[in-house]
Design a protein around this motif. Structure first.
Motif, PDB file in Angstrom:
ATOM      1  N   ASP A 201       7.679   0.606  -2.721  1.00  0.00           N
ATOM      2  CA  ASP A 201       8.378   0.251  -1.483  1.00  0.00           C
ATOM      3  C   ASP A 201       8.758   1.506  -0.711  1.00  0.00           C
ATOM      4  O   ASP A 201       8.613   1.584   0.522  1.00  0.00           O
ATOM      5  CB  ASP A 201       9.626  -0.564  -1.823  1.00  0.00           C
ATOM      6  CG  ASP A 201      10.099  -1.413  -0.655  1.00  0.00           C
ATOM      7  OD1 ASP A 201       9.340  -1.564   0.326  1.00  0.00           O
ATOM      8  OD2 ASP A 201      11.230  -1.925  -0.719  1.00  0.00           O
ATOM      9  N   LYS A 202       9.239   2.517  -1.428  1.00  0.00           N
ATOM     10  CA  LYS A 202       9.627   3.776  -0.789  1.00  0.00           C
ATOM     11  C   LYS A 202       8.424   4.470  -0.162  1.00  0.00           C
ATOM     12  O   LYS A 202       8.492   4.978   0.961  1.00  0.00           O
ATOM     13  CB  LYS A 202      10.291   4.690  -1.816  1.00  0.00           C
ATOM     14  CG  LYS A 202      10.852   5.981  -1.251  1.00  0.00           C
ATOM     15  CD  LYS A 202      11.418   6.867  -2.359  1.00  0.00           C
ATOM     16  CE  LYS A 202      12.564   6.203  -3.086  1.00  0.00           C
ATOM     17  NZ  LYS A 202      13.171   7.122  -4.089  1.00  0.00           N
ATOM     18  N   VAL A 203       7.315   4.484  -0.893  1.00  0.00           N
ATOM     19  CA  VAL A 203       6.106   5.119  -0.374  1.00  0.00           C
ATOM     20  C   VAL A 203       5.607   4.403   0.877  1.00  0.00           C
ATOM     21  O   VAL A 203       5.213   5.029   1.862  1.00  0.00           O
ATOM     22  CB  VAL A 203       5.010   5.162  -1.453  1.00  0.00           C
ATOM     23  CG1 VAL A 203       3.660   5.545  -0.845  1.00  0.00           C
ATOM     24  CG2 VAL A 203       5.382   6.153  -2.550  1.00  0.00           C
ATOM     25  N   CYS A 204       5.631   3.078   0.857  1.00  0.00           N
ATOM     26  CA  CYS A 204       5.182   2.326   2.032  1.00  0.00           C
ATOM     27  C   CYS A 204       6.038   2.652   3.249  1.00  0.00           C
ATOM     28  O   CYS A 204       5.531   2.724   4.375  1.00  0.00           O
ATOM     29  CB  CYS A 204       5.217   0.825   1.736  1.00  0.00           C
ATOM     30  SG  CYS A 204       3.929   0.282   0.592  1.00  0.00           S
ATOM     31  N   SER A 205       7.327   2.861   3.048  1.00  0.00           N
ATOM     32  CA  SER A 205       8.197   3.245   4.155  1.00  0.00           C
ATOM     33  C   SER A 205       7.818   4.623   4.677  1.00  0.00           C
ATOM     34  O   SER A 205       7.802   4.861   5.895  1.00  0.00           O
ATOM     35  CB  SER A 205       9.661   3.243   3.707  1.00  0.00           C
ATOM     36  OG  SER A 205      10.068   1.946   3.334  1.00  0.00           O
ATOM     37  N   LEU A 206       7.490   5.550   3.774  1.00  0.00           N
ATOM     38  CA  LEU A 206       7.090   6.889   4.190  1.00  0.00           C
ATOM     39  C   LEU A 206       5.758   6.870   4.933  1.00  0.00           C
ATOM     40  O   LEU A 206       5.569   7.604   5.905  1.00  0.00           O
ATOM     41  CB  LEU A 206       6.992   7.799   2.967  1.00  0.00           C
ATOM     42  CG  LEU A 206       8.307   8.126   2.246  1.00  0.00           C
ATOM     43  CD1 LEU A 206       8.027   8.872   0.946  1.00  0.00           C
ATOM     44  CD2 LEU A 206       9.222   8.958   3.140  1.00  0.00           C
ATOM     45  N   VAL A 207       4.836   6.047   4.453  1.00  0.00           N
ATOM     46  CA  VAL A 207       3.515   5.963   5.083  1.00  0.00           C
ATOM     47  C   VAL A 207       3.606   5.314   6.451  1.00  0.00           C
ATOM     48  O   VAL A 207       2.885   5.669   7.385  1.00  0.00           O
ATOM     49  CB  VAL A 207       2.548   5.180   4.159  1.00  0.00           C
ATOM     50  CG1 VAL A 207       1.259   4.856   4.879  1.00  0.00           C
ATOM     51  CG2 VAL A 207       2.280   5.975   2.890  1.00  0.00           C
ATOM     52  N   GLY A 208       4.487   4.329   6.591  1.00  0.00           N
ATOM     53  CA  GLY A 208       4.692   3.690   7.880  1.00  0.00           C
ATOM     54  C   GLY A 208       3.592   2.744   8.299  1.00  0.00           C
ATOM     55  O   GLY A 208       3.401   2.515   9.490  1.00  0.00           O
ATOM     56  N   ARG A 209       2.875   2.184   7.333  1.00  0.00           N
ATOM     57  CA  ARG A 209       1.798   1.241   7.648  1.00  0.00           C
ATOM     58  C   ARG A 209       2.114  -0.175   7.186  1.00  0.00           C
ATOM     59  O   ARG A 209       1.226  -0.995   7.036  1.00  0.00           O
ATOM     60  CB  ARG A 209       0.483   1.717   7.016  1.00  0.00           C
ATOM     61  CG  ARG A 209      -0.139   2.937   7.671  1.00  0.00           C
ATOM     62  CD  ARG A 209      -0.561   2.636   9.113  1.00  0.00           C
ATOM     63  NE  ARG A 209      -1.242   3.744   9.750  1.00  0.00           N
ATOM     64  CZ  ARG A 209      -2.554   3.791   9.986  1.00  0.00           C
ATOM     65  NH1 ARG A 209      -3.312   2.784   9.624  1.00  0.00           N
ATOM     66  NH2 ARG A 209      -3.086   4.833  10.567  1.00  0.00           N
ATOM     67  N   GLY A 210       3.358  -0.460   6.910  1.00  0.00           N
ATOM     68  CA  GLY A 210       3.738  -1.801   6.496  1.00  0.00           C
ATOM     69  C   GLY A 210       3.579  -2.001   5.002  1.00  0.00           C
ATOM     70  O   GLY A 210       3.078  -1.133   4.282  1.00  0.00           O
ATOM     71  N   PRO A 211       3.978  -3.164   4.493  1.00  0.00           N
ATOM     72  CA  PRO A 211       3.885  -3.439   3.054  1.00  0.00           C
ATOM     73  C   PRO A 211       2.434  -3.556   2.619  1.00  0.00           C
ATOM     74  O   PRO A 211       1.538  -3.821   3.425  1.00  0.00           O
ATOM     75  CB  PRO A 211       4.620  -4.770   2.908  1.00  0.00           C
ATOM     76  CG  PRO A 211       4.507  -5.418   4.247  1.00  0.00           C
ATOM     77  CD  PRO A 211       4.537  -4.303   5.242  1.00  0.00           C
ATOM     78  N   PRO A 212       2.165  -3.367   1.323  1.00  0.00           N
ATOM     79  CA  PRO A 212       0.781  -3.463   0.842  1.00  0.00           C
ATOM     80  C   PRO A 212       0.266  -4.897   0.910  1.00  0.00           C
ATOM     81  O   PRO A 212       1.010  -5.852   0.690  1.00  0.00           O
ATOM     82  CB  PRO A 212       0.880  -2.981  -0.609  1.00  0.00           C
ATOM     83  CG  PRO A 212       2.296  -3.237  -0.993  1.00  0.00           C
ATOM     84  CD  PRO A 212       3.108  -3.055   0.246  1.00  0.00           C
ATOM     85  N   THR A 213      -1.015  -5.024   1.203  1.00  0.00           N
ATOM     86  CA  THR A 213      -1.675  -6.328   1.120  1.00  0.00           C
ATOM     87  C   THR A 213      -2.446  -6.469  -0.187  1.00  0.00           C
ATOM     88  O   THR A 213      -2.736  -7.577  -0.618  1.00  0.00           O
ATOM     89  CB  THR A 213      -2.640  -6.522   2.298  1.00  0.00           C
ATOM     90  OG1 THR A 213      -3.601  -5.451   2.298  1.00  0.00           O
ATOM     91  CG2 THR A 213      -1.885  -6.505   3.625  1.00  0.00           C
ATOM     92  N   LEU A 214      -2.786  -5.332  -0.796  1.00  0.00           N
ATOM     93  CA  LEU A 214      -3.479  -5.318  -2.081  1.00  0.00           C
ATOM     94  C   LEU A 214      -2.928  -4.166  -2.902  1.00  0.00           C
ATOM     95  O   LEU A 214      -2.879  -3.028  -2.426  1.00  0.00           O
ATOM     96  CB  LEU A 214      -4.986  -5.148  -1.891  1.00  0.00           C
ATOM     97  CG  LEU A 214      -5.833  -4.954  -3.157  1.00  0.00           C
ATOM     98  CD1 LEU A 214      -5.764  -6.181  -4.057  1.00  0.00           C
ATOM     99  CD2 LEU A 214      -7.282  -4.630  -2.803  1.00  0.00           C
ATOM    100  N   ILE A 215      -2.495  -4.453  -4.131  1.00  0.00           N
ATOM    101  CA  ILE A 215      -1.955  -3.428  -5.029  1.00  0.00           C
ATOM    102  C   ILE A 215      -2.845  -3.362  -6.263  1.00  0.00           C
ATOM    103  O   ILE A 215      -3.152  -4.383  -6.883  1.00  0.00           O
ATOM    104  CB  ILE A 215      -0.506  -3.745  -5.445  1.00  0.00           C
ATOM    105  CG1 ILE A 215       0.375  -3.957  -4.207  1.00  0.00           C
ATOM    106  CG2 ILE A 215       0.060  -2.614  -6.294  1.00  0.00           C
ATOM    107  CD1 ILE A 215       1.787  -4.401  -4.536  1.00  0.00           C
ATOM    108  N   ILE A 216      -3.261  -2.134  -6.623  1.00  0.00           N
ATOM    109  CA  ILE A 216      -4.150  -1.939  -7.767  1.00  0.00           C
ATOM    110  C   ILE A 216      -3.499  -0.966  -8.749  1.00  0.00           C
ATOM    111  O   ILE A 216      -3.627   0.248  -8.601  1.00  0.00           O
ATOM    112  CB  ILE A 216      -5.532  -1.417  -7.337  1.00  0.00           C
ATOM    113  CG1 ILE A 216      -6.153  -2.315  -6.263  1.00  0.00           C
ATOM    114  CG2 ILE A 216      -6.469  -1.313  -8.538  1.00  0.00           C
ATOM    115  CD1 ILE A 216      -7.509  -1.841  -5.764  1.00  0.00           C
ATOM    116  N   PRO A 217      -2.776  -1.475  -9.758  1.00  0.00           N
ATOM    117  CA  PRO A 217      -2.283  -0.590 -10.820  1.00  0.00           C
ATOM    118  C   PRO A 217      -3.406  -0.311 -11.812  1.00  0.00           C
ATOM    119  O   PRO A 217      -4.107  -1.221 -12.230  1.00  0.00           O
ATOM    120  CB  PRO A 217      -1.147  -1.398 -11.476  1.00  0.00           C
ATOM    121  CG  PRO A 217      -1.019  -2.662 -10.669  1.00  0.00           C
ATOM    122  CD  PRO A 217      -2.307  -2.844  -9.946  1.00  0.00           C
TER     123      PRO A 217
END
Length: 351
Positions: A201-217
């Motif tokens: 969540d923190k990284v997405c805020s830094l990137v500024g492109r909105g929440p992830p649509t696909l997450i790959i752990p």
């Protein structure tokens, strides 16, 4: 329904395929339900338009990220991925090419770069940026020149959101440099459930492109060194739960762990005989696959079986299979499997 179809296609593409073009390309037969095609840069950008992909993990994940960036960017050679982006393979004759026959004695020389000082441009290119050279913990003194012997484990569990981002058009791919299931916590509700979702969540805020649509752990073989195999499923299940609760609209996909086959040229077998010698009842990383699959199925997470393509791959001096890392064509094959399998989920229905 579309998710179940995607899972069936991922399973088919990862198990029914074979290496072609002299071992450079993974190709799968199509079925009535699952159509395989070689996804080129333009098609990849169309498929991932308006998507924000977040890839989480250590070197295994970083190679997947690099290969995906390489495809989306349409570069002519892996070394042209871009300044600061770790290549997933090297060209023949490169000064930075792998030299698996010249391994340094140090146990952490995973892939033949032991002849390069840690500040050498080839080392930085090989391990990406940030790496352990530019991240220092308090009282760090020795590890890779700037850390103690636990830095590699503890650093990747800190709150600091070390990440890289690549964007082209409306597509964003973010890499979050973290251990997936390493040393902290043992319960489903432990740190893996809370911390990873919080950091993403923190990284997405830094990137500024909105929440992830696909997450790959992506779990790496080294992640399993300090817990029993069943513990892998417990920790991954907690990780999946935490991500799903915080990012309810995102699709989740994970890569299964797998090992290079023993006694292959330019290969290092990862198992009980490893120089680390710290695996618990795990013959090699392939033994972890059933537990990773169990965790994924229990949380409705898409699962990619990485074992068949690795078993069939013949390592070479420029793309060795070292410590279970999907180097070179293997990372490119995983990208093709993932994108082909996700097509039914990501493609917009024709009108």
């Amino acid at each position: 329904m579309r998710r179940r179809r995607a899972q069936r296609c991922l399973r088919h593409f990862s198990t029914a395929g074979r290496w072609t073009d002299g071992g450079e390309t993974w190709t799968s037969p199509s079925t009535a339900e699952c159509r395989w095609r070689a996804i080129l840069p333009a098609a990849a950008r169309r498929l991932l338009a308006a998507q924000h992909l977040v890839i989480i993990g250590d070197l295994h994940a970083r190679l997947l990220f690099s290969s995906l960036v390489y495809l989306l960017n349409g570069t002519a050679a892996p070394e042209e991925v871009g300044l600061g982006f770790m290549p997933h393979r090297w060209r023949e004759g490169s000064e930075c090419a792998w030299h698996p026959t010249r391994q340094a004695a140090a146990w952490y020389d995973w892939a033949g770069w032991g002849e390069f000082p840690k500040t050498h441009r080839c080392h930085v290119r090989a391990y990406g940026w940030p790496n352990l050279h530019n991240v220092t913990l308090p009282r760090a003194t020795s590890w890779w020149g700037v850390g103690d012997a636990r830095d590699v484990m503890t650093m990747l569990q800190k709150e600091s959101p070390h990440h890289q981002v690549f964007a082209v058009g409306t597509t964003t791919v973010t890499y979050v440099w973290r251990s997936v299931i390493r040393t902290i916590g043992s319960s489903v509700d432990g740190p893996y459930k809370r911390q990873h979702a919080r950091v993403v969540d923190k990284v997405c805020s830094l990137v500024g492109r909105g929440p992830p649509t696909l997450i790959i752990p992506v779990m790496y073989a080294f992640d399993a060194q300090w817990q029993e195999a069943k513990e892998v499923a417990t920790r991954m299940r907690g990780l999946f739960q935490g991500l799903r609760e915080r990012f309810s609209s995102a699709q989740l996909l994970t890569l299964g762990p797998s090992s290079c086959q023993p006694r292959r040229p330019f290969s290092v077998y990862m198992g009980r005989t490893t120089r680390h010698n710290t695996f618990h009842n795990v013959e090699n990383a392939s033994a972890l696959a059933p537990y990773a699959l169990e965790a994924a199925q229990n949380q409705s997470v898409l699962f990619v079986d990485t074992l068949p393509s690795k078993i069939a791959f013949v390592p070479t001096s420029t793309t060795p299979c070292k410590y279970d890392l999907p180097l070179g064509p293997m990372s490119e094959a995983l990208v093709q499997i993932v994108l082909n399998g996700l097509a039914s989920v990501l493609e917009r229905p024709s009108t």
